[in-house]
Scaffold this motif. Structure first.
Motif, PDB file in Angstrom:
ATOM      1  N   SER A   1       0.825  -1.200   0.000  1.00 11.06           N
ATOM      2  CA  SER A   1       0.000   0.000   0.000  1.00 11.06           C
ATOM      3  C   SER A   1       0.866   1.261   0.000  1.00 11.06           C
ATOM      4  O   SER A   1       1.975   1.272   0.535  1.00 11.06           O
ATOM      5  CB  SER A   1      -0.912   0.017   1.232  1.00 11.06           C
ATOM      6  OG  SER A   1      -0.168   0.289   2.398  1.00 11.06           O
ATOM      7  N   GLU A   2       0.322   2.308  -0.602  1.00 11.64           N
ATOM      8  CA  GLU A   2       0.983   3.611  -0.545  1.00 11.64           C
ATOM      9  C   GLU A   2       1.094   4.074   0.900  1.00 11.64           C
ATOM     10  O   GLU A   2       2.078   4.720   1.272  1.00 11.64           O
ATOM     11  CB  GLU A   2       0.200   4.643  -1.357  1.00 11.64           C
ATOM     12  CG  GLU A   2       0.261   4.430  -2.846  1.00 11.64           C
ATOM     13  CD  GLU A   2      -0.498   5.499  -3.624  1.00 11.64           C
ATOM     14  OE1 GLU A   2      -0.548   6.662  -3.158  1.00 11.64           O
ATOM     15  OE2 GLU A   2      -1.035   5.170  -4.686  1.00 11.64           O
ATOM     16  N   ASP A   3       0.087   3.747   1.706  1.00 12.44           N
ATOM     17  CA  ASP A   3       0.083   4.158   3.113  1.00 12.44           C
ATOM     18  C   ASP A   3       1.340   3.690   3.831  1.00 12.44           C
ATOM     19  O   ASP A   3       1.962   4.446   4.580  1.00 12.44           O
ATOM     20  CB  ASP A   3      -1.147   3.604   3.842  1.00 12.44           C
ATOM     21  CG  ASP A   3      -2.444   4.229   3.387  1.00 12.44           C
ATOM     22  OD1 ASP A   3      -2.405   5.356   2.844  1.00 12.44           O
ATOM     23  OD2 ASP A   3      -3.497   3.602   3.571  1.00 12.44           O
TER      24      ASP A   3
ATOM     25  N   ASP B   1       3.955   6.400   5.300  1.00 14.36           N
ATOM     26  CA  ASP B   1       4.191   6.421   6.740  1.00 14.36           C
ATOM     27  C   ASP B   1       5.654   6.145   7.068  1.00 14.36           C
ATOM     28  O   ASP B   1       6.251   6.821   7.900  1.00 14.36           O
ATOM     29  CB  ASP B   1       3.299   5.398   7.448  1.00 14.36           C
ATOM     30  CG  ASP B   1       1.824   5.772   7.406  1.00 14.36           C
ATOM     31  OD1 ASP B   1       1.502   6.935   7.115  1.00 14.36           O
ATOM     32  OD2 ASP B   1       0.987   4.885   7.658  1.00 14.36           O
TER      33      ASP B   1
ATOM     34  N   ARG C   1       1.381   7.935  11.127  1.00 20.04           N
ATOM     35  CA  ARG C   1       0.700   6.668  10.866  1.00 20.04           C
ATOM     36  C   ARG C   1      -0.789   6.868  11.136  1.00 20.04           C
ATOM     37  O   ARG C   1      -1.316   6.494  12.165  1.00 20.04           O
ATOM     38  CB  ARG C   1       1.282   5.558  11.710  1.00 20.04           C
ATOM     39  CG  ARG C   1       2.757   5.371  11.399  1.00 20.04           C
ATOM     40  CD  ARG C   1       3.287   4.089  11.937  1.00 20.04           C
ATOM     41  NE  ARG C   1       4.707   4.002  11.711  1.00 20.04           N
ATOM     42  CZ  ARG C   1       5.269   3.575  10.586  1.00 20.04           C
ATOM     43  NH1 ARG C   1       4.534   3.199   9.584  1.00 20.04           N
ATOM     44  NH2 ARG C   1       6.569   3.510  10.463  1.00 20.04           N
ATOM     45  N   SER C   2      -1.462   7.457  10.153  1.00 22.29           N
ATOM     46  CA  SER C   2      -2.827   7.938  10.334  1.00 22.29           C
ATOM     47  C   SER C   2      -3.885   6.860  10.291  1.00 22.29           C
ATOM     48  O   SER C   2      -5.006   7.094  10.709  1.00 22.29           O
ATOM     49  CB  SER C   2      -3.142   8.984   9.261  1.00 22.29           C
ATOM     50  OG  SER C   2      -2.999   8.394   7.985  1.00 22.29           O
ATOM     51  N   ASN C   3      -3.567   5.678   9.783  1.00 24.09           N
ATOM     52  CA  ASN C   3      -4.610   4.670   9.701  1.00 24.09           C
ATOM     53  C   ASN C   3      -4.703   3.831  10.957  1.00 24.09           C
ATOM     54  O   ASN C   3      -5.439   2.883  11.004  1.00 24.09           O
ATOM     55  CB  ASN C   3      -4.403   3.772   8.473  1.00 24.09           C
ATOM     56  CG  ASN C   3      -3.116   2.991   8.540  1.00 24.09           C
ATOM     57  OD1 ASN C   3      -2.192   3.374   9.242  1.00 24.09           O
ATOM     58  ND2 ASN C   3      -3.060   1.896   7.809  1.00 24.09           N
TER      59      ASN C   3
ATOM     60  N   SER D   1      -7.033  -0.829   3.908  1.00 22.20           N
ATOM     61  CA  SER D   1      -6.321  -1.580   2.876  1.00 22.20           C
ATOM     62  C   SER D   1      -6.104  -3.004   3.384  1.00 22.20           C
ATOM     63  O   SER D   1      -6.111  -3.247   4.597  1.00 22.20           O
ATOM     64  CB  SER D   1      -4.973  -0.923   2.584  1.00 22.20           C
ATOM     65  OG  SER D   1      -4.116  -1.070   3.696  1.00 22.20           O
TER      66      SER D   1
END
Length: 171
Positions: free
Chosen positions: A90-92, A96, A103-105, A123
């Motif tokens: 994932s891009e996340d 991050d 780490r917003s998710n 994701s």
């Protein structure tokens, strides 16, 4: 100058380390992920074509890839998507790790990571993280299964008149 056995140094070593971010952390993560890409991993050893292939697949220059892998620089934010796609993550995760954002998710409650799904779908990688799946093979199988399930549901929804869930959800 403190000696190795000083109380201050022992205290510093006993503190839990925060998840590293920045160029070095991203370079290490990309190097690890590149060797795990299936079915054709990137061989990053000197003299191999892996760095060139990663550069082509991610849309980055070979020099940018080399500097990133050495932990000297970060890719431009607009290159993160291509890099994530080339690595199958994932891009996340890359954003991050690079430190482009927090780490917003995840929200931390005590020692447990809680997956936040308030604003968007999580994701597959975030689901694996929330479940604590760390073994490389098990993680890849779970992520692959989730992606396939999402794809099949999307196809089923399209065949059922576009209503999400439709009669396919009852099957």
């Amino acid at each position: 100058m403190r000696s190795k056995g000083s109380p201050e140094r022992a205290d510093e070593q006993s503190r839990p380390a925060a998840e590293p971010t920045g160029p070095v952390a991203l370079g290490q993560l990309v190097a690890q992920l590149a060797t795990e890409v299936r079915p054709d991993p990137y061989d990053l050893t000197p003299g191999s074509t892996g760095r060139r292939r990663l550069a082509e697949d991610s849309g980055m220059s070979i020099w940018a890839v080399a500097r990133m892998l050495r932990g000297e620089t970060l890719p431009k934010p607009e290159n993160i998507g291509g890099l994530a796609e080339a690595l199958g993550v994932s891009e996340d995760l890359l954003l991050d790790t690079a430190g482009y954002r927090n780490r917003s998710n995840r929200a931390i409650s005590g020692n447990q990571a809680v997956l936040s799904v308030a604003n968007r779908k999580p994701s597959p990688e975030a689901i694996a993280d929330a479940l604590g799946i760390t073994h490389s093979f098990v993680r890849k199988m779970l992520i692959s299964s989730i992606k396939e399930a999402v794809r099949l549901q999307s196809e089923a929804d399209q065949h059922e008149g576009g209503a999400p869930g439709g009669t396919a959800a009852a099957r």
